[in-house]
Structures are given as structure tokens and as C-alpha cells.
Scaffold this motif. Structure first.
Motif, PDB file in Angstrom:
ATOM      1  N   ASP A 196       9.311  25.851  -6.518  1.00 28.91           N
ATOM      2  CA  ASP A 196       7.919  26.207  -6.794  1.00 28.91           C
ATOM      3  C   ASP A 196       7.112  24.978  -7.215  1.00 28.91           C
ATOM      4  OD1 ASP A 196       8.244  28.862  -6.179  1.00 28.91           O
ATOM      5  OD2 ASP A 196       8.561  29.505  -8.257  1.00 28.91           O
ATOM      6  N   PHE A 197       7.735  24.091  -7.978  1.00 28.34           N
ATOM      7  CA  PHE A 197       7.086  22.838  -8.384  1.00 28.34           C
ATOM      8  C   PHE A 197       6.698  22.021  -7.150  1.00 28.34           C
ATOM      9  CE2 PHE A 197       7.572  18.278  -9.219  1.00 28.34           C
ATOM     10  CZ  PHE A 197       6.719  18.080 -10.296  1.00 28.34           C
ATOM     11  N   LYS A 198       7.597  21.939  -6.183  1.00 24.99           N
ATOM     12  CA  LYS A 198       7.311  21.167  -4.973  1.00 24.99           C
ATOM     13  C   LYS A 198       6.232  21.844  -4.124  1.00 24.99           C
ATOM     14  CE  LYS A 198      11.005  19.064  -3.113  1.00 24.99           C
ATOM     15  NZ  LYS A 198      12.383  18.847  -2.605  1.00 24.99           N
ATOM     16  N   ARG A 199       6.275  23.166  -4.056  1.00 21.65           N
ATOM     17  CA  ARG A 199       5.233  23.891  -3.315  1.00 21.65           C
ATOM     18  C   ARG A 199       3.870  23.673  -3.963  1.00 21.65           C
ATOM     19  NH1 ARG A 199       9.383  28.211  -3.739  1.00 21.65           N
ATOM     20  NH2 ARG A 199      10.484  28.285  -1.735  1.00 21.65           N
ATOM     21  N   ALA A 200       3.839  23.714  -5.291  1.00 16.08           N
ATOM     22  CA  ALA A 200       2.576  23.513  -6.005  1.00 16.08           C
ATOM     23  C   ALA A 200       2.024  22.109  -5.795  1.00 16.08           C
ATOM     24  CB  ALA A 200       2.779  23.765  -7.497  1.00 16.08           C
TER      25      ALA A 200
ATOM     26  N   MET B  97       0.842  -1.195   0.000  1.00 17.34           N
ATOM     27  CA  MET B  97       0.000   0.000   0.000  1.00 17.34           C
ATOM     28  C   MET B  97       0.877   1.245   0.000  1.00 17.34           C
ATOM     29  SD  MET B  97      -2.951   1.066   2.741  1.00 17.34           S
ATOM     30  CE  MET B  97      -3.875   2.577   2.563  1.00 17.34           C
ATOM     31  N   THR B  98       0.559   2.211  -0.837  1.00 18.23           N
ATOM     32  CA  THR B  98       1.310   3.458  -0.927  1.00 18.23           C
ATOM     33  C   THR B  98       0.619   4.548  -0.123  1.00 18.23           C
ATOM     34  OG1 THR B  98       2.115   2.893  -3.119  1.00 18.23           O
ATOM     35  CG2 THR B  98       2.216   5.196  -2.482  1.00 18.23           C
ATOM     36  N   HIS B  99       1.399   5.317   0.631  1.00 20.49           N
ATOM     37  CA  HIS B  99       0.865   6.367   1.491  1.00 20.49           C
ATOM     38  C   HIS B  99       1.321   7.736   1.007  1.00 20.49           C
ATOM     39  CE1 HIS B  99      -0.482   3.336   4.390  1.00 20.49           C
ATOM     40  NE2 HIS B  99       0.692   2.757   4.234  1.00 20.49           N
ATOM     41  N   HIS B 100       0.676   8.761   1.517  1.00 15.79           N
ATOM     42  CA  HIS B 100       1.044  10.142   1.232  1.00 15.79           C
ATOM     43  C   HIS B 100       2.339  10.471   1.966  1.00 15.79           C
ATOM     44  CE1 HIS B 100       0.078  14.107  -0.257  1.00 15.79           C
ATOM     45  NE2 HIS B 100       0.187  14.630   0.940  1.00 15.79           N
ATOM     46  N   ASP B 101       3.237  11.141   1.292  1.00 18.24           N
ATOM     47  CA  ASP B 101       4.536  11.470   1.877  1.00 18.24           C
ATOM     48  C   ASP B 101       4.408  12.598   2.901  1.00 18.24           C
ATOM     49  OD1 ASP B 101       7.182  11.959   2.460  1.00 18.24           O
ATOM     50  OD2 ASP B 101       7.558  13.080   0.611  1.00 18.24           O
ATOM     51  N   LYS B 102       4.592  12.210   4.175  1.00 17.04           N
ATOM     52  CA  LYS B 102       4.595  13.204   5.264  1.00 17.04           C
ATOM     53  C   LYS B 102       5.844  13.033   6.131  1.00 17.04           C
ATOM     54  CE  LYS B 102       1.498  15.592   5.822  1.00 17.04           C
ATOM     55  NZ  LYS B 102       1.210  16.927   5.205  1.00 17.04           N
ATOM     56  N   ILE B 103       6.905  12.451   5.555  1.00 16.25           N
ATOM     57  CA  ILE B 103       8.095  12.102   6.330  1.00 16.25           C
ATOM     58  C   ILE B 103       8.717  13.321   7.007  1.00 16.25           C
ATOM     59  CG2 ILE B 103      10.483  11.266   6.130  1.00 16.25           C
ATOM     60  CD1 ILE B 103       9.486   9.263   4.049  1.00 16.25           C
ATOM     61  N   PHE B 104       8.727  14.450   6.296  1.00 20.41           N
ATOM     62  CA  PHE B 104       9.387  15.642   6.841  1.00 20.41           C
ATOM     63  C   PHE B 104       8.385  16.717   7.258  1.00 20.41           C
ATOM     64  CE2 PHE B 104      12.467  13.630   3.987  1.00 20.41           C
ATOM     65  CZ  PHE B 104      13.550  13.484   4.858  1.00 20.41           C
ATOM     66  N   ALA B 105       7.149  16.315   7.526  1.00 21.23           N
ATOM     67  CA  ALA B 105       6.095  17.288   7.827  1.00 21.23           C
ATOM     68  C   ALA B 105       6.196  17.866   9.233  1.00 21.23           C
ATOM     69  CB  ALA B 105       4.721  16.643   7.627  1.00 21.23           C
ATOM     70  N   LYS B 106       6.845  17.137  10.146  1.00 22.01           N
ATOM     71  CA  LYS B 106       6.983  17.619  11.519  1.00 22.01           C
ATOM     72  C   LYS B 106       8.429  18.027  11.773  1.00 22.01           C
ATOM     73  CE  LYS B 106       3.233  14.756  13.374  1.00 22.01           C
ATOM     74  NZ  LYS B 106       2.854  13.694  14.349  1.00 22.01           N
ATOM     75  N   PRO B 107       8.630  19.067  12.610  1.00 19.65           N
ATOM     76  CA  PRO B 107      10.005  19.514  12.889  1.00 19.65           C
ATOM     77  C   PRO B 107      10.846  18.399  13.503  1.00 19.65           C
ATOM     78  CG  PRO B 107       8.402  21.108  13.699  1.00 19.65           C
ATOM     79  CD  PRO B 107       7.621  19.885  13.304  1.00 19.65           C
TER      80      PRO B 107
ATOM     81  N   TYR C 214       4.006  20.462  -0.854  1.00 16.09           N
ATOM     82  CA  TYR C 214       5.046  20.410   0.172  1.00 16.09           C
ATOM     83  C   TYR C 214       5.185  21.768   0.857  1.00 16.09           C
ATOM     84  CZ  TYR C 214       6.816  15.806  -1.200  1.00 16.09           C
ATOM     85  OH  TYR C 214       6.948  14.459  -1.451  1.00 16.09           O
ATOM     86  N   SER C 215       5.300  21.737   2.181  1.00 17.37           N
ATOM     87  CA  SER C 215       5.461  22.960   2.966  1.00 17.37           C
ATOM     88  C   SER C 215       6.918  23.406   2.950  1.00 17.37           C
ATOM     89  CB  SER C 215       5.020  22.717   4.410  1.00 17.37           C
ATOM     90  OG  SER C 215       5.916  21.812   5.050  1.00 17.37           O
ATOM     91  N   GLU C 216       7.165  24.630   3.396  1.00 17.98           N
ATOM     92  CA  GLU C 216       8.539  25.119   3.491  1.00 17.98           C
ATOM     93  C   GLU C 216       9.352  24.258   4.453  1.00 17.98           C
ATOM     94  OE1 GLU C 216       9.671  27.449   1.462  1.00 17.98           O
ATOM     95  OE2 GLU C 216       7.648  27.618   0.635  1.00 17.98           O
ATOM     96  N   LEU C 217       8.728  23.794   5.528  1.00 16.04           N
ATOM     97  CA  LEU C 217       9.409  22.924   6.486  1.00 16.04           C
ATOM     98  C   LEU C 217       9.813  21.610   5.830  1.00 16.04           C
ATOM     99  CD1 LEU C 217      10.301  22.286   9.415  1.00 16.04           C
ATOM    100  CD2 LEU C 217       8.002  21.324   9.770  1.00 16.04           C
ATOM    101  N   GLU C 218       8.891  21.013   5.098  1.00 16.58           N
ATOM    102  CA  GLU C 218       9.193  19.741   4.429  1.00 16.58           C
ATOM    103  C   GLU C 218      10.323  19.911   3.419  1.00 16.58           C
ATOM    104  OE1 GLU C 218       5.304  17.074   3.952  1.00 16.58           O
ATOM    105  OE2 GLU C 218       4.925  19.179   3.475  1.00 16.58           O
ATOM    106  N   ILE C 219      10.270  20.976   2.638  1.00 19.23           N
ATOM    107  CA  ILE C 219      11.294  21.228   1.628  1.00 19.23           C
ATOM    108  C   ILE C 219      12.657  21.428   2.281  1.00 19.23           C
ATOM    109  CG2 ILE C 219      12.079  22.904  -0.091  1.00 19.23           C
ATOM    110  CD1 ILE C 219       9.072  23.342  -0.774  1.00 19.23           C
ATOM    111  N   SER C 220      12.688  22.212   3.349  1.00 17.80           N
ATOM    112  CA  SER C 220      13.943  22.516   4.028  1.00 17.80           C
ATOM    113  C   SER C 220      14.540  21.271   4.686  1.00 17.80           C
ATOM    114  CB  SER C 220      13.717  23.606   5.077  1.00 17.80           C
ATOM    115  OG  SER C 220      14.883  23.818   5.848  1.00 17.80           O
ATOM    116  N   GLN C 221      13.707  20.510   5.374  1.00 16.78           N
ATOM    117  CA  GLN C 221      14.224  19.350   6.098  1.00 16.78           C
ATOM    118  C   GLN C 221      14.677  18.241   5.146  1.00 16.78           C
ATOM    119  OE1 GLN C 221      12.347  19.454  10.534  1.00 16.78           O
ATOM    120  NE2 GLN C 221      11.114  18.361   9.014  1.00 16.78           N
ATOM    121  N   LYS C 222      13.957  18.062   4.040  1.00 14.03           N
ATOM    122  CA  LYS C 222      14.382  17.053   3.079  1.00 14.03           C
ATOM    123  C   LYS C 222      15.697  17.460   2.425  1.00 14.03           C
ATOM    124  CE  LYS C 222      12.973  14.193  -0.811  1.00 14.03           C
ATOM    125  NZ  LYS C 222      11.985  13.943  -1.884  1.00 14.03           N
ATOM    126  N   ARG C 223      15.849  18.735   2.121  1.00 17.60           N
ATOM    127  CA  ARG C 223      17.103  19.208   1.525  1.00 17.60           C
ATOM    128  C   ARG C 223      18.274  18.935   2.459  1.00 17.60           C
ATOM    129  NH1 ARG C 223      17.865  24.779  -1.788  1.00 17.60           N
ATOM    130  NH2 ARG C 223      16.968  23.394  -3.349  1.00 17.60           N
TER     131      ARG C 223
END
Length: 242
Positions: free
Chosen positions: A183-187, A1-11, A190-199
Motif C-alpha cells: 500500500d505504501f508503494k501504491r500510495a 541528474m536524477t530521473h523518475h523511476d519508470k524501470i518496470f512501468a512497461k510489460p 507505483y502501479s500493480e505492474l511495476e510492483i509485480s515486475q520489480k518483485r
């Protein structure tokens, strides 16, 4: 089963290096489709290319196969021409899920799923070798040797496909395309937190090359004909023909 990516959603106080573990495997289709512009087009294109270049009785390698998307795309396009697909990944979680995906499609073309480091795999009698967003995760000093091994293992007329995130020589071009990718990821939600933490998680494990570096590596390995066949923002897929 595939889930929505929320790995970096929390600080996260201490962000570990990115790895292709069970947590990533469970959300990988969602993660890659929301992170890599043109990913579905590249996967479809790999299948179409395979239908044209796969030679009867040869082997076709998917190095760093993850969940087997490129393998399945190629398998769908192959008729019964006696080829064998070899799908390799060093993540047991990825290989396990890849087996489920591939077993759901009936085909006369067999698939060998191998859990191993792609640097340790013998390449032999190959008419096509695919590295779909794989090379960028190898130590830079190991990339030339791998490409040389692929060249030696390809039959005449064989093709290697390398899809990668690109680094650009010009600072302004690099910054502009990087900002458009964000911008592609934001669209895609993905939140700024998710983008920053994954980077942060990726910065020690993913080292992109420039297109010129890829071309030089093809040339050094022995390829005389190579080109890009797809690019969207800072992501591209390249091919070289033996």
C-alpha cells in the motif's frame, strides 16, 4: 541528474535479476524513497549516531554505499576529528554518481571511494561500520563471516549499523506488514505492474532475514549489546556495540 523511476512501468516478457546498473543508479533516489518506508529518517539517524560514536583518528565504513547518502549524512555531522570515511560499492555506476554527490559538499573529513566487493574489504581501526540495505543482497552463507570481520575491525566502543527489510517468523504478521508495504508503494505512485515486475526481479537476489537472525549473527560475531533503533512496517535499522 536524477530521473523518475519508470524501470518496470512497461510489460517485460523476460525480467532479469535486479542489479545496481546505470539505469538503476539514474533513478535510485526516487526509487528508494518511494519503496522504503522511513528511508530518509534512517539516513539522518545514521549521521546523528556517527556524530556521537565516531572516535578521533578512526575509520568509518559505508559498505554498499550506493550513491553515498549515508556517507554524506555522516560527513555532515563530523567535525575535524581526524576520521576517514571509506565508502564501498561494487557498482561502478553507483560509485561514479556518489563521487559527484560527495564532491559537492566541502568537509575536512576525507572520503575514500572504493569500487569493490564488500566481502573483500579489510576493516581496520573502525569506530563505525554501516550496511544500509546491503546485507540482504549478500548470499546468506556469507553474512556471518562478514559480521565477524566487522567485529574484529571495530575499536572498543565501535558501532555497526545494519538497515534491512525484515522477514517475520509469524505468517500472519509477515503477510499483514507486507500488504501494508505494498500500500505504501501504491500510495507513492507505483502501479500493480511495476510492483509485480520489480518483485520478480528481486526474488533471486534479495533474501531478507528476521530480526532474530540479525541478533543471533551479532551475538555469534562477539557483540554483547545490540538493539533495533528504528522500524517502519517491515523495514528496520539495527545497531550493535563492541
Amino acid at each position: 541528474m536524477t530521473h523518475h523511476d519508470k524501470i518496470f512501468a512497461k510489460p517485460q516478457q523476460n525480467i532479469p535479476d535486479f542489479s545496481f546498473n546505470e539505469q538503476v543508479a539514474s533513478v535510485f533516489p526516487d526509487m528508494i524513497s518511494r519503496s522504503v518506508p522511513g528511508y530518509a529518517t534512517i539516513v539522518d539517524g545514521i549521521g546523528n549516531l556517527c556524530a556521537r560514536v565516531a572516535q578521533p583518528g578512526t575509520r568509518i565504513y559505508d559498505l554498499g554505499c550506493s550513491l553515498g547518502a549515508a556517507t554524506l549524512s555522516m560527513r555532515r555531522q563530523l567535525d575535524d576529528r581526524g576520521c576517514t570515511l571509506v565508502a564501498v560499492d561494487n557498482s561502478e555506476a553507483m560509485i561514479k554518481r556518489a563521487a559527484e554527490h560527495l564532491n559537492a559538499f566541502v568537509s575536512p573529513t576525507p572520503v575514500e571511494l572504493v569500487c569493490a566487493d564488500i566481502r573483500d574489504i579489510d576493516i581496520d581501526n573502525a569506530s563505525m561500520v554501516v550496511l544500509n540495505f546491503t546485507m540482504q543482497f549478500l548470499p546468506p552463507q556469507d553474512r556471518a563471516d562478514l559480521m565477524a570481520k566487522i567485529y574484529r575491525g571495530l575499536v572498543p566502543g565501535g558501532v555497526v549499523v545494519v538497515s534491512e527489510k525484515l522477514r517475520f517468523e509469524g505468517d500472519r504478521v509477515h503477510q499483514l506488514l507486507d500488504e501494508m508495504h505494498l500500500d505504501f508503494k501504491r500510495a507513492n505512485g507505483y502501479s500493480e505492474l511495476e510492483i509485480s515486475q520489480k518483485r520478480t526481479a528481486l526474488e533471486n537476489v534479495m533474501k531478507p532475514d528476521s530480526k532474530l537472525q540479525h541478533y543471533q549473527r551479532f551475538s555469534d560475531a562477539g557483540f554483547s549489546e545490540y538493539s533495533s533503533w528504528f522500524q517502519h512496517l517491515n523495514f528496520a535499522s539495527l545497531m550493535a556495540i563492541k
